[in-house]
Design an enzyme around this catalytic site. Sequence first.
Site, PDB file in Angstrom:
ATOM      1  CG  ASP A 263      -0.318  -0.089   2.526  1.00  0.00           C
ATOM      2  OD1 ASP A 263       0.919  -0.256   2.587  1.00  0.00           O
ATOM      3  OD2 ASP A 263      -1.046   0.009   3.544  1.00  0.00           O
TER       4      ASP A 263
ATOM      5  CD  GLU B 161       7.670  -0.240   7.898  1.00  0.00           C
ATOM      6  OE1 GLU B 161       6.768  -0.986   7.476  1.00  0.00           O
ATOM      7  OE2 GLU B 161       7.835   0.928   7.489  1.00  0.00           O
TER       8      GLU B 161
HETATM    9  N1  LIG Z   1       8.837   5.315  -0.359  1.00  0.00           N
HETATM   10  C1  LIG Z   1       8.445   4.693   0.762  1.00  0.00           C
HETATM   11  N2  LIG Z   1       9.327   3.934   1.433  1.00  0.00           N
HETATM   12  C2  LIG Z   1       8.954   3.277   2.568  1.00  0.00           C
HETATM   13  O1  LIG Z   1       9.787   2.575   3.169  1.00  0.00           O
HETATM   14  C3  LIG Z   1       7.611   3.400   3.014  1.00  0.00           C
HETATM   15  C4  LIG Z   1       6.728   4.202   2.259  1.00  0.00           C
HETATM   16  N3  LIG Z   1       7.161   4.835   1.147  1.00  0.00           N
HETATM   17  N4  LIG Z   1       5.425   4.343   2.627  1.00  0.00           N
HETATM   18  C5  LIG Z   1       4.877   3.488   3.643  1.00  0.00           C
HETATM   19  C6  LIG Z   1       5.846   3.237   4.707  1.00  0.00           C
HETATM   20  C7  LIG Z   1       6.188   4.446   5.558  1.00  0.00           C
HETATM   21  N5  LIG Z   1       7.533   4.136   5.958  1.00  0.00           N
HETATM   22  C8  LIG Z   1       8.365   4.960   6.699  1.00  0.00           C
HETATM   23  C9  LIG Z   1       8.217   6.333   6.662  1.00  0.00           C
HETATM   24  C10 LIG Z   1       9.076   7.158   7.364  1.00  0.00           C
HETATM   25  C11 LIG Z   1      10.090   6.608   8.145  1.00  0.00           C
HETATM   26  C12 LIG Z   1      11.014   7.495   8.906  1.00  0.00           C
HETATM   27  O2  LIG Z   1      10.969   8.696   8.772  1.00  0.00           O
HETATM   28  N6  LIG Z   1      11.899   6.925   9.714  1.00  0.00           N
HETATM   29  C13 LIG Z   1      12.957   7.660  10.400  1.00  0.00           C
HETATM   30  C14 LIG Z   1      13.318   6.948  11.692  1.00  0.00           C
HETATM   31  C15 LIG Z   1      12.764   7.659  12.890  1.00  0.00           C
HETATM   32  C16 LIG Z   1      13.327   7.122  14.187  1.00  0.00           C
HETATM   33  O3  LIG Z   1      14.550   7.151  14.349  1.00  0.00           O
HETATM   34  O4  LIG Z   1      12.522   6.676  15.052  1.00  0.00           O
HETATM   35  C17 LIG Z   1      14.208   7.674   9.534  1.00  0.00           C
HETATM   36  O5  LIG Z   1      15.013   8.603   9.702  1.00  0.00           O
HETATM   37  O6  LIG Z   1      14.394   6.779   8.707  1.00  0.00           O
HETATM   38  C18 LIG Z   1      10.225   5.230   8.184  1.00  0.00           C
HETATM   39  C19 LIG Z   1       9.361   4.425   7.460  1.00  0.00           C
HETATM   40  C20 LIG Z   1       7.964   2.903   5.353  1.00  0.00           C
HETATM   41  N7  LIG Z   1       7.134   2.778   4.179  1.00  0.00           N
HETATM   42  C1  LIG Z   2       7.273  -1.591   3.291  1.00  0.00           C
HETATM   43  C2  LIG Z   2       6.389  -2.783   3.095  1.00  0.00           C
HETATM   44  C3  LIG Z   2       6.597  -3.821   4.141  1.00  0.00           C
HETATM   45  C4  LIG Z   2       4.945  -2.382   2.964  1.00  0.00           C
HETATM   46  O1  LIG Z   2       4.094  -2.703   3.760  1.00  0.00           O
HETATM   47  C5  LIG Z   2       4.571  -1.581   1.805  1.00  0.00           C
HETATM   48  O2  LIG Z   2       5.390  -1.372   0.894  1.00  0.00           O
HETATM   49  O3  LIG Z   2       3.411  -1.132   1.764  1.00  0.00           O
HETATM   50 MG   LIG Z   3       2.247  -1.684   3.469  1.00  0.00          MG
END
Ligand SMILES: Nc1nc(=O)c2c([nH]1)NC[C@@H]1CN(c3ccc(C(=O)N[C@@H](CCC(=O)O)C(=O)O)cc3)CN21
Ligand SMILES: CC(C)C(=O)C(=O)O
Ligand SMILES: [Mg+2]
Length: 340
Positions: free
Chosen positions: A120, A257
């Site tokens: 998604d 995740e």
């Molecule tokens: N392009 C994309 N890549 C993804 O991995 C992804 C999506 N979209 N959409 C759905 C979810 C949302 N996801 C995400 C979105 C933001 C972070 C994020 O900002 N993480 C921080 C870590 C924060 C912390 O340290 O607690 C980072 O800096 O990576 C992580 C996963 C993973 N998924």
């Molecule tokens: C990042 C993966 C596990 C996911 O749920 C997605 O791409 O929607």
């Molecule tokens: Mg998903």
Amino acid sequence: MRRRHGPAQRAVSAREPSVTAEGPFPVVGTKCHHGSKSGDAVRAPRDDHKEPLAMTLQAARKPADSSKALYGGKGTRRITVHDIAAAKERGEKWPMLTAYDAMTASVFDEAGIPVMLVGDSMGNTHLGYDTTVPVTMDEMTLLSAAVVRGTQRALVVGDLPFGSYQEGPVQALRNATRLVKEAGVGAVKLEGGERSLPQTELLVEAGIPVMSHLGLTPQSVNTMGYRVQGRSDEAAHRLLRDAKAAQEAGAFAVVLELVPAELAAEVTRSLHIPTIGIGAGPGTDAQVLVWTDMAGLTGGRVPRFTKQYADLRRALGDAAKAFADDVVGGAFPQEEHTFH
Ligand SMILES: Nc1nc(=O)c2c([nH]1)NC[C@@H]1CN(c3ccc(C(=O)N[C@@H](CCC(=O)O)C(=O)O)cc3)CN21
Ligand SMILES: CC(C)C(=O)C(=O)O
Ligand SMILES: [Mg+2]
């Protein structure tokens, strides 16, 4: 272009499965376009009908390819959840990528990626939403069907989007059934531990393989944000409990995740089903990335757990500019592109 995308290929329904299988692809092995559970997909069509029955049975019992590896193995038939289970027993690590369209999926299929997730995350990558929350069943079904049509070998897993299973097991079964029948996915994924167990149980009982998704569950962004999960002792115990419960409910794999690597490794050791990490360190059985992040197509910020293996955003932008410059400067089209 290796695939035909004529009108005949657009409509996919359980009643006309053959429309998903047409096209100029060379047929290698047996294709199974409607799910992965069918044992009948293992037997290749025979053209030597003079072969005695005894020999036919013997051939059918002959052990499969010496290399059964999910990635790098010789198998050409559709991967099933049984193959996934066997890989865990062999202690094999494997890759998963997201995919959202037939052409990209065919590239990954030819590269040998054994499992593709129609995430998604399409909400972010392909539909222009800020989160995954607005993604609908219609959108999931359309793009999942395209990925199934674009692949011959990969197990295609469809994400159940926000709002399509939270009401309860019956709603989950209705929507998962739609992804299986209309799109042809071999399995579905849903987010959440404890709260999603009744859904998991009913789906598995109905014959739909379920991938569980724990840790950061992006459909809950409005309550949990995008933070690393399972940092406190209590949260770590809850995650381990949820993972074991998902396994007990019949899930064939668990996505972890954005959880600490030590915790993900412990969960991986504690389960007999594989864990698939994203931002969960090197100790999981498999790794998944959103493909546009992996290939450097995503614009703006990408999560820190992403590794970029190409710079498609630059390559595509450069190609577009080169085309535009040629058009403006009169360098395209040339004689070879012209009919008289
Ligand atoms: N392009 C994309 N890549 C993804 O991995 C992804 C999506 N979209 N959409 C759905 C979810 C949302 N996801 C995400 C979105 C933001 C972070 C994020 O900002 N993480 C921080 C870590 C924060 C912390 O340290 O607690 C980072 O800096 O990576 C992580 C996963 C993973 N998924
Ligand atoms: C990042 C993966 C596990 C996911 O749920 C997605 O791409 O929607
Ligand atoms: Mg998903």
